[in-house]
Write a protein that holds these residues in place. Structure first.
Motif, mmCIF file in Angstrom:
data_model
loop_
_atom_site.group_PDB
_atom_site.id
_atom_site.type_symbol
_atom_site.label_atom_id
_atom_site.label_comp_id
_atom_site.label_asym_id
_atom_site.label_seq_id
_atom_site.Cartn_x
_atom_site.Cartn_y
_atom_site.Cartn_z
ATOM 1 N N HIS A 172 -2.771 22.009 32.291
ATOM 2 C CA HIS A 172 -2.900 23.261 32.907
ATOM 3 C C HIS A 172 -3.865 23.656 33.988
ATOM 4 N N ILE A 173 -3.654 24.839 34.700
ATOM 5 C CA ILE A 173 -4.722 25.126 35.647
ATOM 6 C C ILE A 173 -5.591 26.142 35.135
ATOM 7 N N VAL A 174 -7.042 26.065 35.406
ATOM 8 C CA VAL A 174 -7.768 26.951 34.825
ATOM 9 C C VAL A 174 -7.437 28.420 35.512
ATOM 10 N N ASP A 175 -7.590 29.386 34.620
ATOM 11 C CA ASP A 175 -7.303 30.780 35.232
ATOM 12 C C ASP A 175 -5.919 31.035 35.945
ATOM 13 N N MET A 176 -5.073 30.270 35.292
ATOM 14 C CA MET A 176 -3.798 30.800 35.923
ATOM 15 C C MET A 176 -2.745 30.699 34.352
ATOM 16 N N ALA A 177 -1.833 31.325 34.451
ATOM 17 C CA ALA A 177 -0.764 31.216 33.303
ATOM 18 C C ALA A 177 -0.251 29.771 33.139
ATOM 19 N N ILE A 178 -0.179 29.405 31.974
ATOM 20 C CA ILE A 178 0.131 27.974 31.698
ATOM 21 C C ILE A 178 1.357 27.497 32.357
ATOM 22 N N ASP A 179 2.527 28.424 32.281
ATOM 23 C CA ASP A 179 3.788 27.841 33.097
ATOM 24 C C ASP A 179 3.548 27.956 34.479
ATOM 25 N N GLU A 180 2.761 28.761 34.912
ATOM 26 C CA GLU A 180 2.701 28.746 36.479
ATOM 27 C C GLU A 180 1.796 27.700 36.904
ATOM 28 N N GLY A 181 0.881 27.352 36.142
ATOM 29 C CA GLY A 181 -0.176 26.085 36.319
ATOM 30 C C GLY A 181 0.636 24.737 35.987
ATOM 31 N N GLU A 182 1.527 24.742 35.179
ATOM 32 C CA GLU A 182 2.415 23.252 34.991
ATOM 33 C C GLU A 182 3.445 23.334 36.362
ATOM 34 N N ALA A 183 3.864 24.604 36.673
ATOM 35 C CA ALA A 183 4.888 24.361 37.792
ATOM 36 C C ALA A 183 4.138 23.931 39.158
ATOM 37 N N LEU A 184 2.990 24.407 39.420
ATOM 38 C CA LEU A 184 2.032 23.926 40.643
ATOM 39 C C LEU A 184 1.723 22.508 40.547
ATOM 40 N N ILE A 185 1.164 21.966 39.373
ATOM 41 C CA ILE A 185 1.139 20.636 39.243
ATOM 42 C C ILE A 185 2.382 19.926 39.435
ATOM 43 N N SER A 186 3.595 20.275 38.828
ATOM 44 C CA SER A 186 4.893 19.458 39.221
ATOM 45 C C SER A 186 4.848 19.464 40.777
ATOM 46 N N GLU A 187 4.909 20.801 41.287
ATOM 47 C CA GLU A 187 5.209 20.600 42.700
ATOM 48 C C GLU A 187 4.304 19.723 43.440
ATOM 49 N N LEU A 188 3.094 19.810 43.271
ATOM 50 C CA LEU A 188 2.293 18.896 43.935
ATOM 51 C C LEU A 188 2.129 17.450 43.607
ATOM 52 N N GLU A 189 2.816 17.050 42.539
ATOM 53 C CA GLU A 189 3.134 15.793 42.152
ATOM 54 C C GLU A 189 4.476 15.276 42.659
ATOM 55 N N ALA A 190 5.273 16.232 42.985
ATOM 56 C CA ALA A 190 6.670 15.885 43.504
ATOM 57 C C ALA A 190 6.532 15.724 44.885
ATOM 58 N N HIS A 191 5.546 16.201 45.774
ATOM 59 C CA HIS A 191 5.036 16.077 47.013
ATOM 60 C C HIS A 191 4.454 14.669 47.238
ATOM 61 N N ALA A 192 3.451 14.377 46.270
ATOM 62 C CA ALA A 192 2.814 13.288 46.519
ATOM 63 C C ALA A 192 3.431 11.880 46.301
ATOM 64 N N THR A 193 4.652 12.126 45.358
ATOM 65 C CA THR A 193 5.362 10.585 45.072
ATOM 66 C C THR A 193 6.429 10.754 45.883
ATOM 67 N N GLN A 194 6.365 11.236 46.899
ATOM 68 C CA GLN A 194 7.630 11.104 48.046
ATOM 69 C C GLN A 194 7.631 9.643 48.631
ATOM 70 N N SER A 195 8.677 8.906 48.947
ATOM 71 C CA SER A 195 8.497 7.572 49.406
ATOM 72 C C SER A 195 7.573 7.091 50.354
ATOM 73 N N GLU A 196 7.102 8.339 51.063
ATOM 74 C CA GLU A 196 6.018 7.705 52.392
ATOM 75 C C GLU A 196 4.781 7.590 51.693
ATOM 76 N N TYR A 197 4.477 8.117 50.508
ATOM 77 C CA TYR A 197 3.203 7.848 49.777
ATOM 78 C C TYR A 197 3.222 6.879 48.798
ATOM 79 N N ILE A 198 4.175 5.844 48.723
ATOM 80 C CA ILE A 198 4.235 5.299 47.719
ATOM 81 C C ILE A 198 4.221 3.649 47.984
ATOM 82 N N TYR A 199 3.444 2.927 47.141
ATOM 83 C CA TYR A 199 3.494 1.516 47.354
ATOM 84 C C TYR A 199 4.273 1.029 46.001
#
Ligand code: OGA
Ligand code: MN
Length: 292
Positions: free
Chosen positions: A221-248
């Motif tokens: 989770h993210i420091v100083d952020m509600a747990i579910d809000e932090g989990e959602a932001l982590i998921s959003e950033l990971e979904a962005h980073a794992t798009q095909s253009e960034y993958i080997y």
């Protein structure tokens, strides 16, 4: 951002560095990793490691000794917190295998945390610099290892998102990570050895100076952020980073050596049929710096 490292030493004749089409990952040829590496060769291997983040060496008949030696060029080796996957005689080598001593399969993926996007040992204060794998046995279907380029992914975020996450920090937690990946629960000894740690969500690479998103399954989770809000932001950033253009996607051949920079990538293994396929990887890990 400048993506390549300058060197004064000329590339040795015979050594080849072939980057993948999207500039993420490269195949190195003309080097025999069963022997010691000459300084000039290492300088270029190291440059390729920094420039391309994932290196592939094909047809390398490494034994455990050569595997250790290769890792030592990059730094200090470290054992793993999970003692159950340690090599009996060589504790710095870990074996992920679904093959029993009698040759039959266990029917299970050896370390389920490897099936989800992560960066190695981010649950400790000084996470791994690089992980080096070799593959005595590969799956015929599935079992590819996928990598995400967290530097590219970071610089392609909007200016507003970068400004928003630059100062944020996340808690990384071995115990929670195992719950999320449905692995056997962490033992009391493991929890004591790896209490939760806090790392910046955007880290600056100590050698290239480039920034990268630093998250993955060990981030709870993210420091100083509600747990579910932090989990959602982590998921959003990971979904962005794992798009095909960034993958080997690494398709294994027997006797591959594969290594990656944990400071600016995430990785995971594609599932395979662990009752039918036999997959064995040996791994060594080099200790890194505190993420800054
Ligand atoms: C690892 C890992 C990937 C694989 O060794 O850190 O996540 O392909 N393994 O087995
Ligand atoms: Mn891993």
């Amino acid at each position: 951002m400048s993506e390549t490292v300058e060197l004064t030493v000329q590339k040795p004749v015979g050594l080849t560095v072939t980057p993948h089409d999207n500039g993420f990952g490269a195949e190195i040829g003309g080097i025999d990793l069963t022997k010691s590496i000459r300084d000039a060769d290492f300088a270029w291997v190291h440059k390729a490691f920094l420039d391309y983040k994932v290196l592939v060496f094909r047809a390398q008949k490494l034994d455990d000794e050569a595997h250790h030696r290769l890792a030592r060029y990059f730094g200090e080796l470290e054992g793993h917190i999970n003692k159950s996957t340690r090599h009996q005689a060589l504790p710095k080598i870990q074996i992920f295998s679904n093959v029993k001593e009698d040759g039959s399969t266990t029917g299970e993926h050896p370390e389920k945390g490897t099936l989800v996007w992560h960066t190695d040992k981010s649950y400790v204060a000084t996470p791994s610099l690089t992980t080096i794998l070799r593959s005595p046995a590969i799956a015929s279907v599935g079992g590819d290892t996928l990598f995400a380029d967290m530097t590219r992914a970071y610089y392609n975020l909007s200016t507003e998102t970068r400004a928003r996450i630059d100062g944020m920090a996340a808690v990384h937690d071995w115990k929670r990570s195992r719950e999320k990946s449905k692995e056997r629960p962490a033992t009391a000894e493991e929890i004591a050895a790896a209490p939760p740690v806090v790392h910046p969500m955007v880290r600056t690479h100590p050698e290239t100076g480039l920034k990268a998103i630093y998250l993955g399954n060990h981030a709870s989770h993210i420091v100083d952020m509600a747990i579910d809000e932090g989990e959602a932001l982590i998921s959003e950033l990971e979904a962005h980073a794992t798009q095909s253009e960034y993958i080997y996607r690494h398709k294994w051949q027997v006797d591959d050596v594969l290594m990656w920079d944990n400071r600016c990538t995430m990785h995971c293994v594609e599932p395979y049929d662990a009752t039918k396929e036999r997959r064995i990887v040996h791994r060594v890990v080099v200790k890194g710096d505190k993420p800054l």
